[in-house]
Motif scaffolding. Structure first.
Motif, short mmCIF file in Angstrom:
data_model
loop_
_atom_site.label_atom_id
_atom_site.label_comp_id
_atom_site.label_asym_id
_atom_site.label_seq_id
_atom_site.Cartn_x
_atom_site.Cartn_y
_atom_site.Cartn_z
N MET A 1 49.94 36.78 50.81
CA MET A 1 49.10 37.97 50.58
C MET A 1 47.71 37.84 51.24
O MET A 1 47.13 38.83 51.68
N TYR A 2 47.19 36.63 51.31
CA TYR A 2 45.93 36.36 51.98
C TYR A 2 46.10 35.07 52.76
O TYR A 2 46.58 34.08 52.20
N LYS B 1 53.17 44.83 45.83
CA LYS B 1 54.35 44.10 46.32
C LYS B 1 54.51 44.33 47.82
O LYS B 1 54.84 43.41 48.58
N ASN B 2 54.26 45.57 48.26
CA ASN B 2 54.40 45.88 49.69
C ASN B 2 53.37 45.16 50.55
O ASN B 2 53.56 45.01 51.75
N ALA B 3 52.27 44.73 49.90
CA ALA B 3 51.21 44.03 50.65
C ALA B 3 51.45 42.52 50.71
O ALA B 3 50.66 41.78 51.30
N ILE B 4 52.54 42.06 50.09
CA ILE B 4 52.83 40.62 50.07
C ILE B 4 53.92 40.32 51.10
O ILE B 4 55.04 40.82 50.98
N PRO B 5 53.62 39.50 52.13
CA PRO B 5 54.64 39.21 53.15
C PRO B 5 55.96 38.70 52.57
O PRO B 5 57.02 39.07 53.06
N ILE C 1 38.46 16.92 42.51
CA ILE C 1 38.29 18.27 41.94
C ILE C 1 38.74 19.31 42.97
O ILE C 1 38.19 19.38 44.08
N ASN C 2 39.76 20.05 42.61
CA ASN C 2 40.33 21.05 43.52
C ASN C 2 40.56 22.36 42.78
O ASN C 2 40.49 22.41 41.55
N ALA C 3 40.88 23.39 43.55
CA ALA C 3 41.17 24.70 42.96
C ALA C 3 42.56 25.17 43.40
O ALA C 3 43.08 24.74 44.44
N VAL C 4 43.13 26.03 42.58
CA VAL C 4 44.36 26.75 42.97
C VAL C 4 43.99 28.23 42.92
O VAL C 4 43.38 28.69 41.95
N ALA C 5 44.33 28.95 43.98
CA ALA C 5 44.01 30.37 44.06
C ALA C 5 45.31 31.18 44.04
O ALA C 5 45.92 31.40 45.09
N PRO C 6 45.73 31.61 42.85
CA PRO C 6 46.98 32.39 42.78
C PRO C 6 46.77 33.81 43.32
O PRO C 6 45.67 34.36 43.25
N GLY C 7 47.85 34.37 43.84
CA GLY C 7 47.86 35.78 44.22
C GLY C 7 48.29 36.60 43.01
O GLY C 7 47.74 36.45 41.92
#
Ligand code: NAP
Length: 246
Positions: free
Chosen positions: A244-245, A204-208, A179-185
């Protein structure tokens, strides 16, 4: 054909990220159940998926409702012999600053995003425990980790999904269930199209990587977690967010 002869039930798959996950898993050979509250749209996707030569059905489900979930899983087991993959993807937003947030909006988001993930996981685990195998993939969000003003209900629900992922991973590892998760931006779908252009530009500017993700980017991570390639991974979250994170 990494998912040949496996069966997947994907919630909220009539559009957006869930739709891409369903298409990607069908391309890899999996039988597909599109489980969505919007049965008309789900039916349209069935036609498209059948072209891949895999079995595909649509089922109406309201993931927040116990009776609806039990009924949909009952119908699923009549059509498919096994349930190998569950993707808990159905989710909604009802944004506002905390002091203005209506109790109904808190309840609805928690009911669909968090309780819905629990109800569908519980039904799946009953089936997967007997099989001694299965993969559950929970779609969380970057905001579960980073927080986001205006999304106290949504970020709490998605952080809850991460806690649930880890607890269920520990409870059912011995039964062969991963059991796993995916964390989309920030992914381009109807959910994010609704945002004002100015907000999108700031994001968009906050996304490398300086671009929004596509539903296919999330689908690729889900296919990996559904396949044998990830068999030694459980209780984890894969971040699909362009940096982004971190
Ligand atoms: P979407 O385009 O709004 O699609 C969600 C689907 O779920 C829709 O078909 C919707 O039907 C269905 N649904 C809503 N309530 C339901 C319920 N109670 N039971 C069953 N199905 C229900 O959303 P998306 O952008 O693809 O997001 C999919 C998942 O990814 C969600 O969990 C979301 O929180 C997560 N996510 C998205 C992003 C992003 O940037 N898009 C980022 C992080 C995480 P209706 O349209 O009829 O309501």
């Amino acid at each position: 054909m990494r998912l040949k002869s496996l069966n997947a039930l994907i919630t909220g798959a009539a559009q957006g990220i869930g739709r891409s996950v369903a298409l990607a898993m069908a391309r890899e050979g999996a039988g597909i159940c599109i489980a969505d509250i919007n049965i008309d749209k789900a039916g349209e996707l069935v036609e498209e998926i059948l072209k891949y030569g895999v079995k595909c059905i649509a089922l109406k489900i309201d993931v927040s409702n116990q009776e609806s979930v039990a009924s949909a899983f009952g119908s699923f087991t009549k059509e498919f012999e096994r349930l190998d993959i569950l993707v808990n993807n159905a989710g909604i937003t009802r944004d506002s600053l905390a002091i203005r947030m209506k109790e109904d909006d808190w309840d609805l988001v928690l009911d669909i995003n968090l309780k819905g993930t629990f109800l569908c996981s519980r039904e799946s685990i009953k089936i997967m425990s007997k099989q001694r195998s299965g993969k559950i993939i929970n779609i969380s969000s970057v905001v579960a980790f980073s927080g986001n003003p205006g999304q106290v209900n949504y970020s709490a629900s998605k952080a809850g999904v991460i806690g649930m992922t880890k607890t269920l991973a520990k409870e059912y590892a011995a039964r062969g269930i991963r059991i796993n998760a995916v964390a989309p931006g920030f992914i381009q779908t109807a959910m994010t199209d609704a945002l004002p252009e100015k907000v999108k530009e700031e994001m968009k500017n906050a996304i490398p990587l300086r671009e929004f993700g596509l539903p296919e980017d999330v689908a690729n991570a889900c296919v990996f977690l559904a396949s044998k390639d990830s068999d030694y991974i459980t209780g984890q979250a894969i971040h699909v967010n362009g940096g982004m994170y971190m």
